[in-house]
Design a protein around this motif. Sequence first.
Motif, PDB file in Angstrom:
ATOM      1  N   ILE A 141      11.677  89.564 -11.805  1.00 59.51           N
ATOM      2  CA  ILE A 141      10.215  89.726 -11.894  1.00 59.51           C
ATOM      3  C   ILE A 141       9.594  88.585 -12.691  1.00 59.51           C
ATOM      4  CG2 ILE A 141       8.383  91.157 -12.909  1.00 59.51           C
ATOM      5  CD1 ILE A 141      10.189  93.604 -12.180  1.00 59.51           C
ATOM      6  N   LEU A 142      10.206  88.237 -13.817  1.00 59.49           N
ATOM      7  CA  LEU A 142       9.688  87.132 -14.625  1.00 59.49           C
ATOM      8  C   LEU A 142       9.764  85.808 -13.862  1.00 59.49           C
ATOM      9  CD1 LEU A 142      11.175  88.108 -18.098  1.00 59.49           C
ATOM     10  CD2 LEU A 142       8.739  88.010 -17.493  1.00 59.49           C
ATOM     11  N   ALA A 143      10.866  85.578 -13.158  1.00 60.34           N
ATOM     12  CA  ALA A 143      11.011  84.347 -12.371  1.00 60.34           C
ATOM     13  C   ALA A 143       9.956  84.291 -11.266  1.00 60.34           C
ATOM     14  CB  ALA A 143      12.416  84.263 -11.783  1.00 60.34           C
ATOM     15  N   ALA A 144       9.674  85.434 -10.648  1.00 56.97           N
ATOM     16  CA  ALA A 144       8.639  85.473  -9.604  1.00 56.97           C
ATOM     17  C   ALA A 144       7.271  85.145 -10.196  1.00 56.97           C
ATOM     18  CB  ALA A 144       8.625  86.844  -8.935  1.00 56.97           C
ATOM     19  N   LYS A 145       7.000  85.630 -11.395  1.00 58.72           N
ATOM     20  CA  LYS A 145       5.721  85.334 -12.041  1.00 58.72           C
ATOM     21  C   LYS A 145       5.577  83.840 -12.331  1.00 58.72           C
ATOM     22  CE  LYS A 145       4.946  89.869 -14.137  1.00 58.72           C
ATOM     23  NZ  LYS A 145       4.824  90.623 -15.394  1.00 58.72           N
ATOM     24  N   VAL A 146       6.694  83.166 -12.563  1.00 60.18           N
ATOM     25  CA  VAL A 146       6.670  81.729 -12.828  1.00 60.18           C
ATOM     26  C   VAL A 146       6.538  80.929 -11.533  1.00 60.18           C
ATOM     27  CG1 VAL A 146       8.056  79.777 -13.664  1.00 60.18           C
ATOM     28  CG2 VAL A 146       7.968  81.889 -14.984  1.00 60.18           C
ATOM     29  N   ASN A 147       7.284  81.321 -10.486  1.00 64.12           N
ATOM     30  CA  ASN A 147       7.413  80.482  -9.290  1.00 64.12           C
ATOM     31  C   ASN A 147       6.601  80.897  -8.075  1.00 64.12           C
ATOM     32  OD1 ASN A 147       9.217  78.563 -10.279  1.00 64.12           O
ATOM     33  ND2 ASN A 147      10.989  79.822  -9.807  1.00 64.12           N
ATOM     34  N   GLU A 148       6.289  82.150  -7.934  1.00 59.63           N
ATOM     35  CA  GLU A 148       5.688  82.627  -6.688  1.00 59.63           C
ATOM     36  C   GLU A 148       4.166  82.619  -6.743  1.00 59.63           C
ATOM     37  OE1 GLU A 148       7.430  83.256  -3.974  1.00 59.63           O
ATOM     38  OE2 GLU A 148       9.400  83.155  -4.938  1.00 59.63           O
TER      39      GLU A 148
END
Length: 165
Positions: free
Chosen positions: A97-104
Amino acid sequence: MRCPGPADGRLAGRLADALAREARLWKAPVFKNGSIQGTDILACQQEEVILWLGRLSQTFSFCPQTFALAVSILNRLLASVKTQPKYLRCIAITSLILAAKVNEEDEVIVSVKDVAVQSACNCSTAEIVRMERIILAKLHWDLYSATAVDFVHIVSSRCTSFTFH
């Protein structure tokens, strides 16, 4: 034959910056006797949860950079904090979820509630939100680290800067 130009210096600088950032931020989990040192998590459990993250990343149509960053966040946290296996899926899904907030893009990001339900991670929305705060605190709010995907992009850029006569 390659023609050196200004792009060579910029790409070399980007690579040097990425390597310096990685050296500063990256802490790899150390495996000892089949488990991650300082935790009760077995290497096979870590591998299983990473494969699970890969399937979830595809389910949610996240880009490969998001999956790579999620694995990086997961591994950095496991290297930094004594963790019990019962929290591994919660940490993993929160890393995604955190990675998606950064990249998506915003329209691609799924709500925490939907992720909890669709992933079958056995975590409540409140537990995931609480884990977000823990991960952010332990990683000093610095989620991004160089990943293998970044390396591929840099090398690809370098290869396309070649010209032949």
